[in-house]
Design an enzyme around this catalytic site. Structure first.
Site, PDB file in Angstrom:
ATOM      1  N   GLY A 173       0.825  -1.205   0.000  1.00 59.62           N
ATOM      2  CA  GLY A 173       0.000   0.000   0.000  1.00 59.62           C
ATOM      3  C   GLY A 173       0.857   1.253   0.000  1.00 59.62           C
ATOM      4  O   GLY A 173       0.348   2.370  -0.098  1.00 59.62           O
ATOM      5  N   ASP A 174       2.183   1.071   0.144  1.00 57.74           N
ATOM      6  CA  ASP A 174       3.102   2.209   0.117  1.00 57.74           C
ATOM      7  C   ASP A 174       4.353   1.769  -0.650  1.00 57.74           C
ATOM      8  O   ASP A 174       4.249   0.953  -1.560  1.00 57.74           O
ATOM      9  CB  ASP A 174       3.390   2.657   1.566  1.00 57.74           C
ATOM     10  N   ASP A 175       5.538   2.289  -0.311  1.00 55.26           N
ATOM     11  CA  ASP A 175       6.740   1.904  -1.048  1.00 55.26           C
ATOM     12  C   ASP A 175       7.098   0.434  -0.799  1.00 55.26           C
ATOM     13  O   ASP A 175       6.938  -0.058   0.313  1.00 55.26           O
ATOM     14  CB  ASP A 175       7.920   2.781  -0.610  1.00 55.26           C
TER      15      ASP A 175
END
Ligand SMILES: *[C@@H]1O[C@H](CO)[C@@H](O)[C@H](O)[C@H]1NC(C)=O
Ligand SMILES: *[C@@H]1O[C@H](CO)[C@@H](O)[C@H](O)[C@H]1NC(C)=O
Ligand SMILES: *[C@@H]1O[C@H](CO)[C@@H](O)[C@H](O)[C@H]1NC(C)=O
Ligand SMILES: *[C@@H]1O[C@H](CO)[C@@H](O)[C@H](O)[C@H]1NC(C)=O
Ligand SMILES: *[C@@H]1O[C@H](CO)[C@@H](O)[C@H](O)[C@H]1NC(C)=O
Length: 474
Positions: free
Chosen positions: A254-256
């Site tokens: 959901g992010d890096d």
């Protein structure tokens, strides 16, 4: 001739049947199973969580069992080390801490389930290089698997699972109901000689794997999955770490997918502990709203000598991205990227000098980050909205940018202008579509201009040993 063949086949069948029967009886007679895996160190002593009252029914809390097992096994630290075996089953647990010369090993059908009872998550101080928690100014919930000031610690398994059951935390985060910063799945602080390998990590409350103020780290063979809309579920975050090798990981985030860090604004500058000597290879990333590899945004202790090779990104916002801001100080330099294959990207190259996001209002506006020596080569991307969005800082340009041997096929709905560059200096060679004027083309003959170091990092000479164990039946 034909009869001989038939006899041979029958004989082979008989031998196979007999030997499998022998194997069966051997298993039941001794009442044990054996397995082996590769590790930085093997252990002289091994015990099972069930020896310490563990119950794998998915409902009983095993926090006490983990704590008493590890406390007991830590007595073997100076006697050849110890391993804690987690059998098949669902093992509900709150946060617990590892010890030195210790291995946590998960059977392939073992699932650690993170407790949703908040009293199972002790609160600890914010990280000194951050000055505060990322979600809340006060303390932070201790990570599910935690360790500090350790030497020689391993978390591995035959692809066993650690499930953070993160939805519980994500909702509280969105509703602003958290008094403290969310826990991570695995965090090791101030530790040396770390291996985290062959595991599946699901639904972390926040970041998944966070080695911080640590050195000599191998992270290998992880499958990490936390699909959108899971907030801040970065895959692997080497933070103020030296000599780290991340390889063969598959991350849906959901992010890096990987976020390289080293502290935040005035706290990170003061702490002054960089991340350096980091190699990332054979990473596959799916991250629709973030980067395959992010450098920053917290980079105030500096980031130097990062090598990324054989990176695949699918439906990911950007490739290897730099995020920084006025007030961060620090540096990002000597970054080498070689071999990226990307499908469906918003920006192949993205650098941001105005990321903002400050720890507090006391940051020093004169603390400018130094961004230089950023090399990319051998990149192929398709279905791309914009080739590059490169934004340095005025009076503090990002310099020594080198981009070579790049083919970007734009999407049907691509932006008209494929490149935008401000406060950027460097060169390109053999790049399509044509880069911006501040990155002049040196011609096809200079395709090797953006060097990738020929030497290996010290972590590459660390060889894994084959460790074999026999465990009595669960
Ligand atoms: C992880 O698993 C792979 C394949 O299952 C195996 O080849 C490798 O040796 C294992 N790695 C470690 C570090 O145990
Ligand atoms: C761990 O090591 C750090 C750095 O050496 C030190 O400042 C800290 O006090 C140690 N913490 C513990 C719990 O020993
Ligand atoms: C590990 O398990 C995950 C989830 O089931 C799976 O997607 C992955 O392929 C497995 N990895 C290996 C090496 O078996
Ligand atoms: C191209 O990217 C768009 C999103 O920008 C996506 O909807 C589409 O499915 C992609 N096409 C292919 C062929 O992958
Ligand atoms: C250019 O990149 C491709 C892969 O994207 C690679 O196969 C090729 O060898 C590279 N060319 C040179 C001259 O290095």
């Amino acid at each position: 001739m034909r009869i001989q063949v038939i006899i041979l086949v029958c004989a082979l069948l008989l031998v196979t049947l007999l030997s499998s029967e022998v194997a069966e009886s051997r298993k039941s007679k001794t009442g044990s199973t054996s397995f082996e895996y590769k590790a930085i160190n093997c252990r002289a002593y091994s015990a099972s969580l069930t020896d310490f009252g563990g119950v794998g029914d998915g409902k009983t809390s095993n926090t006490k069992a983990f704590k008493s097992a590890i406390s007991h096994l830590s007595e073997y630290a100076s006697k050849g080390g110890a391993q804690l075996y987690v059998p098949a089953g669902k093992w509900l647990t709150g946060s617990f801490s590892l010890s030195s010369h210790f291995t946590l090993y998960l059977n392939k059908d073992a699932v650690l389930l993170a407790s949703q009872d908040i009293s199972e998550w002790p609160v600890i101080e914010p990280l000194p290089s951050y000055g505060r928690g990322r979600d809340a100014a006060a303390g932070r919930y201790t990570s599910l698997i935690f360790g500090t000031n350790l030497t020689d610690v391993i978390v591995t398994g035959d692809n066993g699972t650690i499930d953070g059951q993160g939805a519980f935390w994500w909702q509280k985060f969105h509703k602003k109901q958290l008094k403290y910063t969310r826990p991570y799945l695995i965090e090791l602080m101030f530790s040396d000689k770390i291996q985290i390998s062959n595991l599946t990590l699901l639904n972390s409350p926040s970041w998944n794997v966070h080695p911080v103020y640590s050195s000599n780290i191998i992270i290998k063979g992880l499958t990490i999955i936390a699909t959108l809309p899971s907030p801040n579920t970065d895959g692997i975050n080497p933070d103020s770490c030296t000599n780290t090798r991340i390889e063969d990981c598959y991350i849906v985030s959901g992010d890096d997918c990987v976020a390289v860090k080293s502290g935040w604004d005035e706290y990170g500058i003061k702490f002054g502990w960089p991340t350096k000597q980091l190699v990332i290879r054979r990473l596959t990333c799916i991250s629709p709203e973030s980067a395959a590899i992010a450098l920053g945004s917290e980079m105030s202790g500096g980031i130097q000598d990062v090598r990324a090779e054989d990176i695949t990104a699918i439906h990911t916002e950007s490739g290897v991205r730099i995020k920084t801001a006025v007030g961060r100080g620090g540096y990002v330099k000597d970054i080498y990227v070689k071999g990226m294959t990307m499908h469906t990207m918003k920006w192949v190259f993205w650098m941001t000098g105005s990321y903002g996001s400050h720890a507090d209002s006391h940051y020093d506006p004169k603390a400018l980050p130094e961004i230089k020596g950023i090399n990319y080569r051998d990149v192929v991307a398709d279905n791309v909205t914009m080739a590059a969005r490169l934004e340095g800082i005025s009076n503090d340009p990002f310099t020594g940018i080198c981009i070579a041997n790049v083919t970007i096929n734009m999407a049907a709905k691509a932006k008209k202008q494929p490149w935008t560059c401000t406060d950027i200096e460097g060169i390109t060679s053999g790049v399509t579509p044509k880069p911006c004027n501040s990155l002049p083309d040196q011609g096809q003959d200079n395709i090797k201009a953006c060097d990738f170091p020929a030497d290996n990092l010290p972590i590459d000479s660390l060889k894994l040993k084959k460790c074999a164990y026999r465990i009595k039946h669960e």
